[in-house]
Write a protein that holds these residues in place. Structure first.
Motif, PDB file in Angstrom:
ATOM      1  N   VAL A  79       0.821  -1.212   0.000  1.00 49.69           N
ATOM      2  CA  VAL A  79       0.000   0.000   0.000  1.00 49.69           C
ATOM      3  C   VAL A  79       0.855   1.262   0.000  1.00 49.69           C
ATOM      4  O   VAL A  79       0.479   2.273  -0.597  1.00 49.69           O
ATOM      5  CB  VAL A  79      -0.985  -0.016   1.194  1.00 49.69           C
ATOM      6  CG1 VAL A  79      -0.254   0.115   2.524  1.00 49.69           C
ATOM      7  CG2 VAL A  79      -2.012   1.091   1.041  1.00 49.69           C
ATOM      8  N   HIS A  80       2.011   1.226   0.613  1.00 50.14           N
ATOM      9  CA  HIS A  80       2.876   2.413   0.632  1.00 50.14           C
ATOM     10  C   HIS A  80       3.399   2.708  -0.772  1.00 50.14           C
ATOM     11  O   HIS A  80       3.468   3.873  -1.190  1.00 50.14           O
ATOM     12  CB  HIS A  80       4.025   2.208   1.618  1.00 50.14           C
ATOM     13  CG  HIS A  80       3.569   2.070   3.042  1.00 50.14           C
ATOM     14  ND1 HIS A  80       3.166   3.147   3.802  1.00 50.14           N
ATOM     15  CD2 HIS A  80       3.431   0.969   3.825  1.00 50.14           C
ATOM     16  CE1 HIS A  80       2.814   2.722   5.000  1.00 50.14           C
ATOM     17  NE2 HIS A  80       2.958   1.404   5.045  1.00 50.14           N
ATOM     18  N   GLU A  81       3.760   1.665  -1.514  1.00 48.38           N
ATOM     19  CA  GLU A  81       4.162   1.858  -2.901  1.00 48.38           C
ATOM     20  C   GLU A  81       2.984   2.330  -3.749  1.00 48.38           C
ATOM     21  O   GLU A  81       3.139   3.197  -4.620  1.00 48.38           O
ATOM     22  CB  GLU A  81       4.730   0.554  -3.480  1.00 48.38           C
ATOM     23  CG  GLU A  81       4.899   0.530  -4.985  1.00 48.38           C
ATOM     24  CD  GLU A  81       5.803   1.615  -5.534  1.00 48.38           C
ATOM     25  OE1 GLU A  81       5.716   1.895  -6.744  1.00 48.38           O
ATOM     26  OE2 GLU A  81       6.604   2.208  -4.755  1.00 48.38           O
ATOM     27  N   GLY A  82       1.808   1.779  -3.484  1.00 48.16           N
ATOM     28  CA  GLY A  82       0.620   2.203  -4.226  1.00 48.16           C
ATOM     29  C   GLY A  82       0.306   3.668  -4.031  1.00 48.16           C
ATOM     30  O   GLY A  82       0.014   4.392  -4.988  1.00 48.16           O
ATOM     31  N   VAL A  83       0.369   4.137  -2.786  1.00 54.06           N
ATOM     32  CA  VAL A  83       0.115   5.547  -2.501  1.00 54.06           C
ATOM     33  C   VAL A  83       1.173   6.434  -3.152  1.00 54.06           C
ATOM     34  O   VAL A  83       0.858   7.463  -3.763  1.00 54.06           O
ATOM     35  CB  VAL A  83       0.065   5.792  -0.982  1.00 54.06           C
ATOM     36  CG1 VAL A  83       0.067   7.289  -0.670  1.00 54.06           C
ATOM     37  CG2 VAL A  83      -1.163   5.128  -0.378  1.00 54.06           C
ATOM     38  N   ALA A  84       2.428   6.026  -3.051  1.00 52.66           N
ATOM     39  CA  ALA A  84       3.514   6.807  -3.668  1.00 52.66           C
ATOM     40  C   ALA A  84       3.315   6.905  -5.174  1.00 52.66           C
ATOM     41  O   ALA A  84       3.521   7.970  -5.771  1.00 52.66           O
ATOM     42  CB  ALA A  84       4.864   6.174  -3.340  1.00 52.66           C
ATOM     43  N   VAL A 127       0.506   6.768  -6.882  1.00 53.03           N
ATOM     44  CA  VAL A 127      -0.602   7.675  -7.187  1.00 53.03           C
ATOM     45  C   VAL A 127      -0.158   9.127  -7.016  1.00 53.03           C
ATOM     46  O   VAL A 127      -0.439   9.987  -7.861  1.00 53.03           O
ATOM     47  CB  VAL A 127      -1.816   7.372  -6.294  1.00 53.03           C
ATOM     48  CG1 VAL A 127      -2.908   8.418  -6.506  1.00 53.03           C
ATOM     49  CG2 VAL A 127      -2.364   5.983  -6.587  1.00 53.03           C
ATOM     50  N   ARG A 128       0.558   9.402  -5.941  1.00 51.38           N
ATOM     51  CA  ARG A 128       1.019  10.776  -5.710  1.00 51.38           C
ATOM     52  C   ARG A 128       1.963  11.234  -6.818  1.00 51.38           C
ATOM     53  O   ARG A 128       1.932  12.403  -7.235  1.00 51.38           O
ATOM     54  CB  ARG A 128       1.728  10.877  -4.362  1.00 51.38           C
ATOM     55  CG  ARG A 128       0.821  10.728  -3.141  1.00 51.38           C
ATOM     56  CD  ARG A 128       1.587  11.080  -1.882  1.00 51.38           C
ATOM     57  NE  ARG A 128       0.856  10.791  -0.667  1.00 51.38           N
ATOM     58  CZ  ARG A 128      -0.077  11.591  -0.128  1.00 51.38           C
ATOM     59  NH1 ARG A 128      -0.397  12.721  -0.745  1.00 51.38           N
ATOM     60  NH2 ARG A 128      -0.684  11.250   1.005  1.00 51.38           N
ATOM     61  N   GLU A 129       2.808  10.319  -7.289  1.00 50.87           N
ATOM     62  CA  GLU A 129       3.805  10.669  -8.304  1.00 50.87           C
ATOM     63  C   GLU A 129       3.304  10.460  -9.730  1.00 50.87           C
ATOM     64  O   GLU A 129       4.047  10.658 -10.695  1.00 50.87           O
ATOM     65  CB  GLU A 129       5.075   9.836  -8.065  1.00 50.87           C
ATOM     66  CG  GLU A 129       5.738  10.147  -6.735  1.00 50.87           C
ATOM     67  CD  GLU A 129       6.752   9.081  -6.306  1.00 50.87           C
ATOM     68  OE1 GLU A 129       7.142   8.266  -7.171  1.00 50.87           O
ATOM     69  OE2 GLU A 129       7.152   9.081  -5.121  1.00 50.87           O
ATOM     70  N   LYS A 130       2.052  10.015  -9.851  1.00 52.60           N
ATOM     71  CA  LYS A 130       1.414   9.822 -11.157  1.00 52.60           C
ATOM     72  C   LYS A 130       2.224   8.903 -12.048  1.00 52.60           C
ATOM     73  O   LYS A 130       2.548   9.217 -13.193  1.00 52.60           O
ATOM     74  CB  LYS A 130       1.156  11.176 -11.833  1.00 52.60           C
ATOM     75  CG  LYS A 130       0.223  12.074 -11.044  1.00 52.60           C
ATOM     76  CD  LYS A 130      -0.020  13.394 -11.738  1.00 52.60           C
ATOM     77  CE  LYS A 130      -0.974  14.260 -10.905  1.00 52.60           C
ATOM     78  NZ  LYS A 130      -1.242  15.574 -11.527  1.00 52.60           N
ATOM     79  N   ARG A 131       2.539   7.726 -11.515  1.00 51.21           N
ATOM     80  CA  ARG A 131       3.323   6.721 -12.244  1.00 51.21           C
ATOM     81  C   ARG A 131       2.741   5.352 -11.953  1.00 51.21           C
ATOM     82  O   ARG A 131       1.995   5.168 -10.978  1.00 51.21           O
ATOM     83  CB  ARG A 131       4.783   6.751 -11.814  1.00 51.21           C
ATOM     84  CG  ARG A 131       4.999   6.483 -10.322  1.00 51.21           C
ATOM     85  CD  ARG A 131       6.455   6.295  -9.955  1.00 51.21           C
ATOM     86  NE  ARG A 131       6.666   6.164  -8.531  1.00 51.21           N
ATOM     87  CZ  ARG A 131       6.497   5.039  -7.836  1.00 51.21           C
ATOM     88  NH1 ARG A 131       6.101   3.940  -8.442  1.00 51.21           N
ATOM     89  NH2 ARG A 131       6.723   5.013  -6.522  1.00 51.21           N
ATOM     90  N   PRO A 132       3.056   4.349 -12.768  1.00 53.91           N
ATOM     91  CA  PRO A 132       2.595   2.992 -12.461  1.00 53.91           C
ATOM     92  C   PRO A 132       3.258   2.479 -11.190  1.00 53.91           C
ATOM     93  O   PRO A 132       4.438   2.741 -10.954  1.00 53.91           O
ATOM     94  CB  PRO A 132       3.039   2.175 -13.687  1.00 53.91           C
ATOM     95  CG  PRO A 132       3.279   3.170 -14.757  1.00 53.91           C
ATOM     96  CD  PRO A 132       3.736   4.420 -14.071  1.00 53.91           C
ATOM     97  N   PRO A 133       2.542   1.729 -10.373  1.00 51.79           N
ATOM     98  CA  PRO A 133       3.165   1.178  -9.163  1.00 51.79           C
ATOM     99  C   PRO A 133       4.147   0.080  -9.506  1.00 51.79           C
ATOM    100  O   PRO A 133       4.012  -0.607 -10.524  1.00 51.79           O
ATOM    101  CB  PRO A 133       1.972   0.617  -8.379  1.00 51.79           C
ATOM    102  CG  PRO A 133       0.934   0.331  -9.410  1.00 51.79           C
ATOM    103  CD  PRO A 133       1.116   1.376 -10.478  1.00 51.79           C
ATOM    104  N   ASP A 134       5.152  -0.087  -8.670  1.00 54.70           N
ATOM    105  CA  ASP A 134       6.146  -1.141  -8.833  1.00 54.70           C
ATOM    106  C   ASP A 134       6.095  -2.012  -7.591  1.00 54.70           C
ATOM    107  O   ASP A 134       6.698  -1.687  -6.569  1.00 54.70           O
ATOM    108  CB  ASP A 134       7.545  -0.539  -9.028  1.00 54.70           C
ATOM    109  CG  ASP A 134       8.617  -1.603  -9.200  1.00 54.70           C
ATOM    110  OD1 ASP A 134       8.256  -2.801  -9.292  1.00 54.70           O
ATOM    111  OD2 ASP A 134       9.805  -1.251  -9.229  1.00 54.70           O
TER     112      ASP A 134
END
Length: 261
Positions: A245-250, A252-259
């Motif tokens: 979830v921390h990567e998911g939130v990051a 979304v905030r950075e407007k990039r695909p999650p890794d």
């Protein structure tokens, strides 16, 4: 009666019709901590309001709701007490909408995501516009799709379509949502408010016991699906304590695909 719900806006566009507006300036009506709590609790108050016979739910300024405020998501992921509180609020939100005796009409334009979407799709009549963007973004955020999807999507559009859209976070516009049965109607944007009000007025003018009892009976399909919803919500909040979830939130905030590795 509604003064306690400070994050929600109310007006009466027609006799016996209550209109509830979601508004979060600068955030496309994303649901923050206070609004989440009040959106869960307001349906009991509406149910006890003798003057209200029908409800319209809409978003302000051409957007329904952009989902959960990321600050709230971060707080849920980081703090046990917040996670526990919001878990119970999320459960209450769904069941209180399902159990509200008054017919609910949702008028969805623009983004329709998260807790706002839960209300929009659980409404008795859901209306979208062609440009409405419906998406359940849970798995992209790194958590199970738990806040309403398991209880209602398979009933509305079938399990195959539900899995496709929920597992992949695949968005739909209003036209496609109506085609697969996810929403009741898709109407042009300039007709949305008028159509929602017309339907709510028909509810308000109808035989109240008959309408409410029909809703009560039909919503037993949702109550039967309650165990699936309870499990999905528990799994969502289990995932809220994990690393994804921390990567998911990051992302979304950075407007990039999650890794997610």
């Amino acid at each position: 009666m509604y003064d306690a719900f400070t994050s929600l806006e109310f007006d009466e566009p027609a006799p016996h019709v209550l209109r509830l507006t979601l508004r979060a300036r600068g955030k496309l009506n994303a649901v923050g901590s206070t609004m989440h709590r009040e959106l869960a609790n307001v349906w009991k108050t509406i149910g006890e309001d003798d003057a209200t016979r029908a409800v319209i739910v809409r978003g302000a300024n051409g957007a329904f709701s952009a989902g959960g405020d990321l600050d709230l998501v971060t707080a849920i992921a980081s703090d046990y007490e917040t996670r526990l509180r919001v878990f119970h609020e999320a459960r209450d939100l769904v069941y209180n909408v399902v159990n509200c005796p008054k017919p609910i009409v949702s008028a969805m334009a623009g983004p329709a995501v998260g807790a706002g979407l839960a209300v929009g799709l659980l409404a008795d009549v859901s209306i979208a516009t062609p440009s409405t963007r419906i998406v359940d973004g849970h798995t992209k955020l790194g958590v199970a799709a738990g806040d309403h999807a398991a209880i209602v999507w398979p009933l509305l559009c079938g399990l195959a379509k539900a899995k496709y859209h929920l597992l992949l976070c695949e968005p739909l516009n209003g036209v496609e949502a109506e085609r697969i049965g996810l929403v009741s109607l898709c109407v042009p944007e300039d007709e949305l408010e008028e159509r929602a009000l017309a339907i709510a007025e028909r509810f308000a003018a109808g035989a109240q016991a008959a309408i409410r009892h029909t809703k009560l009976a039909l919503n037993n399909w949702l109550r039967v699906a309650g165990p699936a919803f309870d499990a999905s919500l528990a799994l969502e909040f289990l995932d809220m304590s994990g690393p994804d979830v921390h990567e998911g939130v990051a992302a979304v905030r950075e407007k990039r695909p999650p890794d997610f590795g």
